[in-house]
Structures are given as C-alpha cells and as structure tokens.
Scaffold this active site. Structure first.
Site, PDB file in Angstrom:
ATOM      1  N   ASP A  88     -10.661  -9.118  -5.053  1.00  0.00           N
ATOM      2  CA  ASP A  88     -11.166  -8.922  -4.335  1.00  0.00           C
ATOM      3  C   ASP A  88      -9.828  -8.241  -3.077  1.00  0.00           C
ATOM      4  OD1 ASP A  88      -9.651 -11.872  -3.918  1.00  0.00           O
ATOM      5  OD2 ASP A  88     -10.653 -12.402  -1.970  1.00  0.00           O
ATOM      6  N   GLU A 158      -9.595 -14.785  -3.231  1.00  0.00           N
ATOM      7  CA  GLU A 158      -8.545 -15.339  -3.385  1.00  0.00           C
ATOM      8  C   GLU A 158      -7.655 -15.066  -1.318  1.00  0.00           C
ATOM      9  OE1 GLU A 158      -3.525 -15.441  -2.296  1.00  0.00           O
ATOM     10  OE2 GLU A 158      -4.690 -13.683  -2.350  1.00  0.00           O
TER      11      GLU A 158
HETATM   12  N1  BES Z   1      -0.981 -12.020  -3.266  1.00  0.00           N
HETATM   13  C1  BES Z   1      -0.663 -12.802  -2.288  1.00  0.00           C
HETATM   14  C2  BES Z   1       0.783 -13.582  -1.787  1.00  0.00           C
HETATM   15  C3  BES Z   1       1.890 -12.798  -2.035  1.00  0.00           C
HETATM   16  C4  BES Z   1       2.798 -11.183  -2.152  1.00  0.00           C
HETATM   17  C5  BES Z   1       2.922 -13.723  -2.227  1.00  0.00           C
HETATM   18  C6  BES Z   1       3.795 -11.291  -1.984  1.00  0.00           C
HETATM   19  C7  BES Z   1       4.438 -13.449  -2.144  1.00  0.00           C
HETATM   20  C8  BES Z   1       4.080 -11.954  -1.968  1.00  0.00           C
HETATM   21  C9  BES Z   1      -2.438 -13.346  -2.004  1.00  0.00           C
HETATM   22  O1  BES Z   1      -2.786 -12.634  -2.057  1.00  0.00           O
HETATM   23  C10 BES Z   1      -2.019 -13.544  -0.165  1.00  0.00           C
HETATM   24  O2  BES Z   1      -2.644 -12.639   0.964  1.00  0.00           O
HETATM   25  N2  BES Z   1      -2.017 -14.831   0.083  1.00  0.00           N
HETATM   26  C11 BES Z   1      -2.737 -15.483   1.343  1.00  0.00           C
HETATM   27  C12 BES Z   1      -2.698 -16.834   1.529  1.00  0.00           C
HETATM   28  C13 BES Z   1      -4.228 -17.209   1.194  1.00  0.00           C
HETATM   29  C14 BES Z   1      -4.474 -18.594   1.656  1.00  0.00           C
HETATM   30  C15 BES Z   1      -5.109 -16.375   2.213  1.00  0.00           C
HETATM   31  C16 BES Z   1      -1.144 -14.840   2.047  1.00  0.00           C
HETATM   32  O3  BES Z   1      -0.425 -15.195   1.325  1.00  0.00           O
HETATM   33  O4  BES Z   1      -1.302 -14.360   3.554  1.00  0.00           O
HETATM   34 MN    MN Z   2      -2.759 -11.137  -3.693  1.00  0.00          MN
HETATM   35 MN    MN Z   3      -3.273 -10.946  -0.296  1.00  0.00          MN
END
Ligand code: BES
Ligand code: MN
Ligand code: MN
Length: 463
Positions: A88, A158
């Site tokens: 996604d 995710e």
């Molecule tokens: N891939 C990201 C997280 C990420 C990106 C970690 C770059 C470290 C470096 C992931 O898809 C994301 O966006 N996570 C969200 C949290 C989620 C609970 C919506 C975030 O970090 O905001």
């Molecule tokens: Mn991600």
């Molecule tokens: Mn992300």
C-alpha cells in the site's frame, strides 16, 4: 554459476519495467475510493512472487486488505528468512505539486540520481524496496543459488497502522516461524556512505477536539466574552514545548534512555552536511531540542508535532465568526523503551488538565507502536554488513533513524525473531511527499546486495 552483478545488468530493463507496472496501480490504503486498486495490487504482488519462484503463494484475507504470503523451502535444516514489506502507499495529495502524475511513473535524472530515478507514489515507500527482494529471489531461484528457506509477507495496510497484521501474526505463528526478518522500508545515508538502520522510533498518534460554545457565534456580538476554541487550542499546543523545545508533558521523558557520550560521538561520525541539509529544505536555520544535534533530534530523541489543525472559516474572503470547535492531529515520535500506550495516556491526561474553564476537550488515540533497536553484534547485522562490503566496497554505518515501523516490535514479541533493516532509499527521495522517487541505481544495488545477505546469514548461522 552466474553472478548477481551480471544478472542485474542483463535483466535491468525488465526489472525496471516490472516495477513501473506495479507503480501504476494506485494502492492508497487510506482512501476507500481506491479499495479495488489495493485489491488488484495484492493480486499483482502474488503473481510476481509466483514468477520469482515462491510456492504456496496465498492471498490471505483479513478484516481489511489482504496479506500476500509466499514461501520457498530448501531444507528444514537450514535457516528461514522472512521478508516483510508493504504494497500500500500514502495518498498522493497535494496532487498539484507533482511534476508528473503520481501513478504514471516516469524516469528522470536528478542531482543525486544522475542515472535516473523512478518518480511515482510508492516508488521508494515501499513498492520499489520490497520488489528488490522479489527480484533477488528470482535470481537465486533461477540460478539455483537459494541457500536457505524464505518466506514473504507483504501487507496492504502499513500506511494506516497495520490494523490486520497484528492478528494475522498472532494467529499464524507456525506458518510465519523464521530465524530472521528482513525488511527494506527505510533509507541509507548516501550512495557513497551505505548504512544499515539499527533503530526506529515508536509512535503515538492522537486527535484532539476542543469545544467552546454549543454553536458558531458572531465574533462581534460574543467576541471577547467566551472562550474561542481555536485561540485556546493554539495556546494549549504552544504550551506543549518549553523555551528549550523540551516537551512539557509530565513524565514524558521518564523512560527515555540517554545515549552515552561514546555512542553519541560514534553517531556524529556519520557524514552529514548541515549547510546542504538547510539548502535542500530552503530554511535559514534548523530548529529543535536544546543540547542535541540535528541527527540526534531526528532519531534518538522523542518529539511532538502537530500534523494538521483546523476549525472555523477557511473559505474565500472573510467571515466574522467564533467557531464552536477546533481540532488538531498530533504525532509523538518515541524512542525505544518509551511505551506508546503509556505516552498516549500521559498526553491525554495532561491535555485535559491544561484546558481552561469554558472549553471541553476530547482526545482520541489513533494508532501507535513501539520503537526498535538491533544490536550490531547480532549475526544478522554482521551478515548484512558483509553483504554491503561486497557490493559497495565499504563497511556500512549503523544508523538510528526517525521513522517508524511499529509492527517490528510485535514481530519480536510474537515470533521471537530480530529484524534487519536493509533500506536503500535516500532521505531526499520524498517519501509521503509530492514527487516521490527511487533511484534506479539504488534499486539495482539493492537487488545485487540482498543475495549476499542470504549466503552470509546461512553461512554464519552454522557457526
Ligand atoms: N517506510 C516508512 C517508515 C520509514 C521511512 C522509516 C524511512 C525509516 C525511514 C513507513 O511506511 C511509514 O511511513 N511509517 C509511518 C508509521 C505508520 C504507523 C503510519 C511513519 O513513520 O510515519
Ligand atoms: Mn514504508
Ligand atoms: Mn510510509
């Protein structure tokens, strides 16, 4: 036997074309208008796993979007690597700020990606990155070099908090059993400074609502005599940081582990140019918690940020009105050892406490999760580091980073295994922003590096 470097050169165009096709499907999990596209993407991912040599490919239905599962068994005596990723993507908004449509991928060169980068929503986060694993598997299977067992688990929620995955993992511990979890959903410092992510922050996400009078009022007739919820909300939010940019919620820092001076000195060795950082963002100065560097502020320190704030009249022209309600969405990034549910409670209690008489406050928790750290003496880390040494010719730098993948701590709890984060994106690849892209060089380098991880891990696990 064929070498992965040659295989990548030989199949380069097809690898890019396949990713481009996957990026054309707008799998936006946050917006129900795209639900069919999200489902179609799950189908496409399942087909790609089959083509790469997975057996037992399944589209596992959940309460939300399906989880795509696949595996390839070599021998029960060998270790099992579980690859996790997400198909996604974030909503593409604001659409007008894209130079090309978000779901019509184009390849363009940029300063940091002179070989070209693929521009599309999800290019780096996470379609381009999990697809590297699919292609690495293809290579290992086609050339008969898969050294251990592999399982794939690619989810579709995710970006909206992995709502169905927790239950799926709890119910399928046997099916998902593994020796190590491998994820490419983070970044690295630079092409010439490869790094492996050793820590992620946790998250607590809340929405607040401040209600004043029971209806919108004329700002002349009532102005000055009743609490204006927008004024009050702004004041309450402003009070959440002190003059040193410390967060003022009582107990907020209680569980934070301070890094030793040695660890901080080690972190400070990673290449970082403050001037380039400011230039790239077009800011005159950085801003943040007193006593910490920029790289510490965005990785080993917790934060509180308003992500959106609204209320009152925001249409054309002017309207003299005191709104009945004001709202904000707030995220708190947490560091390992801070418990997200505990922090959510602390926030909620404090936010209600600071509300003046004359308004009512409601706090609604959204989602959250714990942070994560991987020790660098762990066999999985050493196997990954050696793989980077082979393909980059350099020892990777261990790097704590600020983003969150909350499900990782649950993997450790439910499946008992550690996670290795082999991310190949750059911070400037604009994930979640307009013009997201993923360097072609990074994509191919990832495909090249992953098979070495498998052989190193299998080898090192025997010892
Ligand atoms: N891939 C990201 C997280 C990420 C990106 C970690 C770059 C470290 C470096 C992931 O898809 C994301 O966006 N996570 C969200 C949290 C989620 C609970 C919506 C975030 O970090 O905001
Ligand atoms: Mn991600
Ligand atoms: Mn992300």
């Amino acid at each position: 036997m064929q070498n992965i470097g040659e295989y990548v050169v030989q199949h380069r165009d097809r690898f890019i074309k396949e990713l481009v096709e996957l990026l054309k499907i707008p799998s936006v999990s946050a917006d129900p208008a795209f639900s069919q596209d999200v489902m179609d993407t799950a189908q496409a991912v399942a087909r790609s796993l089959e083509q790469a040599g997975c057996t037992a490919v399944e589209i596992c239905e959940t309460q939300g979007y399906p989880i795509v599962y696949g595996e390839r068994k070599v021998s029960a005596d060998l270790p099992t690597v579980l690859v996790y990723g997400h198909y996604d993507v974030q909503p593409p908004d604001p659409i007008d700020l894209w130079d090309s449509p978000p779901f019509e991928p184009v390849i363009k060169a940029t300063e940091l990606h002179p070989e070209g980068a693929i521009f599309a929503r999800g290019a780096c986060d996470d379609k381009g990155q999990f697809y590297m694993h699919v292609k690495a598997l293809e290579f290992m299977v086609k050339t008969d070099q898969l050294p251990c067992n592999v399982k794939f688990m690619i989810e579709g929620e995710e970006e909206v908090g992995s709502r169905s995955l927790a239950a799926f993992v709890e119910e399928n511990q046997e099916k998902l059993s593994n020796d190590i979890i491998l994820i490419s959903d983070t970044g690295m410092i630079a092409k010439e400074a490869p790094s492996i992510t050793t820590g992620l922050r946790g998250l607590s996400y809340v929405e607040v609502e401040v209600t004043g009078p029971n209806r919108d009022l004329h700002s002349g007739l009532y102005g000055g005599a009743v609490a204006n919820p927008i004024n009050i909300l702004a004041k309450m939010i402003a009070s959440l940081h002190d003059e040193n940019n410390h967060i003022t919620i009582p107990g907020f820092y209680d569980e934070v582990i301070e890094l030793s001076q040695e660890e901080r000195a080690e972190m400070a060795k990673a290449p970082f140019e403050l001037e380039a950082y400011k230039d790239e963002l077009d800011i005159e100065a950085v801003y943040g918690e007193k006593g910490y560097t920029t790289n510490e502020r965005n990785s080993i320190r917790p934060t509180l940020d308003v992500n959106g704030i609204w209320g009152g009249y925001i249409g054309e022209g002017a309207k003299t009105v005191i709104a009945s309600k004001a709202y904000a969405k707030i995220s708190m990034r947490l560091v390992p050892n801070q418990d997200w549910e505990e922090i959510t409670t602390l926030f909620s209690t404090h936010f209600k406490n600071i509300a003046p008489e004359g308004v009512k406050v409601k706090v609604t928790p959204h989602h959250g999760g714990q942070g994560y750290v991987t020790p660098i003496d762990y066999v999985g880390y050493r196997a990954a580091a050696k793989a980077y040494e082979t393909t980059f010719g350099k020892t990777p730098i261990p790097q704590r980073t600020g983003g969150s993948i909350p499900i990782i701590s649950l993997f450790e709890k439910e499946l008992g295994s550690k996670t290795i984060l082999m991310g190949f994106g750059l911070d400037t690849d604009a994930i979640h922003s307009p013009n997201e892209h993923f360097g072609v060089w990074n994509y191919l380098k990832g495909i090249e590096t992953i098979p070495y991880f498998y052989s190193n891990f299998t080898e090192m696990s025997k010892q």
